[in-house]
Design a protein around this motif. Structure first.
Motif, PDB file in Angstrom:
ATOM      1  N   ASP A  74       0.837  -1.195   0.000  1.00 46.74           N
ATOM      2  CA  ASP A  74       0.000   0.000   0.000  1.00 46.74           C
ATOM      3  C   ASP A  74       0.879   1.254   0.000  1.00 46.74           C
ATOM      4  OD1 ASP A  74       0.900   0.212   2.609  1.00 46.74           O
ATOM      5  OD2 ASP A  74      -1.076   0.282   3.517  1.00 46.74           O
ATOM      6  N   GLU A  75       0.248   2.426   0.172  1.00 52.82           N
ATOM      7  CA  GLU A  75       0.990   3.697   0.121  1.00 52.82           C
ATOM      8  C   GLU A  75       2.036   3.816   1.206  1.00 52.82           C
ATOM      9  OE1 GLU A  75      -2.334   3.601   0.605  1.00 52.82           O
ATOM     10  OE2 GLU A  75      -3.277   4.458  -1.152  1.00 52.82           O
ATOM     11  N   LEU A  80      -0.344  -6.065   1.684  1.00 51.99           N
ATOM     12  CA  LEU A  80      -1.772  -6.314   1.595  1.00 51.99           C
ATOM     13  C   LEU A  80      -1.980  -7.726   1.061  1.00 51.99           C
ATOM     14  CD1 LEU A  80      -3.061  -3.019  -0.069  1.00 51.99           C
ATOM     15  CD2 LEU A  80      -3.140  -3.632   2.331  1.00 51.99           C
ATOM     16  N   LEU A  88      -9.481  -1.824  -4.275  1.00 48.00           N
ATOM     17  CA  LEU A  88      -8.563  -0.857  -4.872  1.00 48.00           C
ATOM     18  C   LEU A  88      -8.882  -0.541  -6.334  1.00 48.00           C
ATOM     19  CD1 LEU A  88      -5.306  -2.358  -3.371  1.00 48.00           C
ATOM     20  CD2 LEU A  88      -6.599  -0.397  -2.527  1.00 48.00           C
ATOM     21  N   ILE A 108       0.570   0.328  -4.584  1.00 50.23           N
ATOM     22  CA  ILE A 108      -0.473   1.345  -4.630  1.00 50.23           C
ATOM     23  C   ILE A 108       0.252   2.683  -4.501  1.00 50.23           C
ATOM     24  CG2 ILE A 108      -2.630   2.166  -3.630  1.00 50.23           C
ATOM     25  CD1 ILE A 108      -2.619  -0.799  -4.672  1.00 50.23           C
TER      26      ILE A 108
END
Length: 126
Positions: A74-75, A80, A88, A108
């Motif tokens: 993820d950011e 994940l 998403l 992401i």
């Protein structure tokens, strides 16, 4: 004296976390359009002019299989599960491919990372 050394050590350990994450050079940016059991539908965003022209003649694949060792970040660079990809849809992601053409890593991307990648692409392309 011991407190200042301990504080200095803690600051040195925190520096890599504050530096952000490193993304690979071969990262392909695009949008996550759809997810199913067989793979994901990935629409590339950084196609060159030649790739766009060739897409008019030959259909470019947009559905890609996922490799067995898929990793999704993820950011905040946390892992994940692949089952969380449905949430998403529509997000901008970066992917890397293995030798068979399957997606093996998904990142992401945040807003600043997207802008940095676009600026880098603009510098590379005339």
């Amino acid at each position: 004296m011991k407190k200042s050394i301990a504080t200095l050590c803690l600051l040195c350990l925190a520096l890599p976390a504050a530096a952000g994450r490193l993304l690979p050079d071969g990262l392909v940016m695009g949008k996550l359009a759809d997810v199913d059991d067989a793979g994901i539908e990935f629409v590339r965003a950084d196609r060159t002019l030649l790739q766009r022209l060739s897409a008019l003649i030959a259909i470019e694949p947009q559905h890609f299989a996922l490799s067995a060792g898929l990793r999704v970040f993820d950011e905040h660079n946390r892992f994940l599960l692949s089952g969380q990809l449905n949430a998403l849809k529509g997000r901008t992601i970066g992917v890397t491919f293995d030798q068979q053409g399957n997606i093996n890593r998904i990142w992401i991307l945040g807003g600043d990372e997207i802008e940095t990648r676009r600026q880098r692409q603009a510098q590379i392309q005339p």
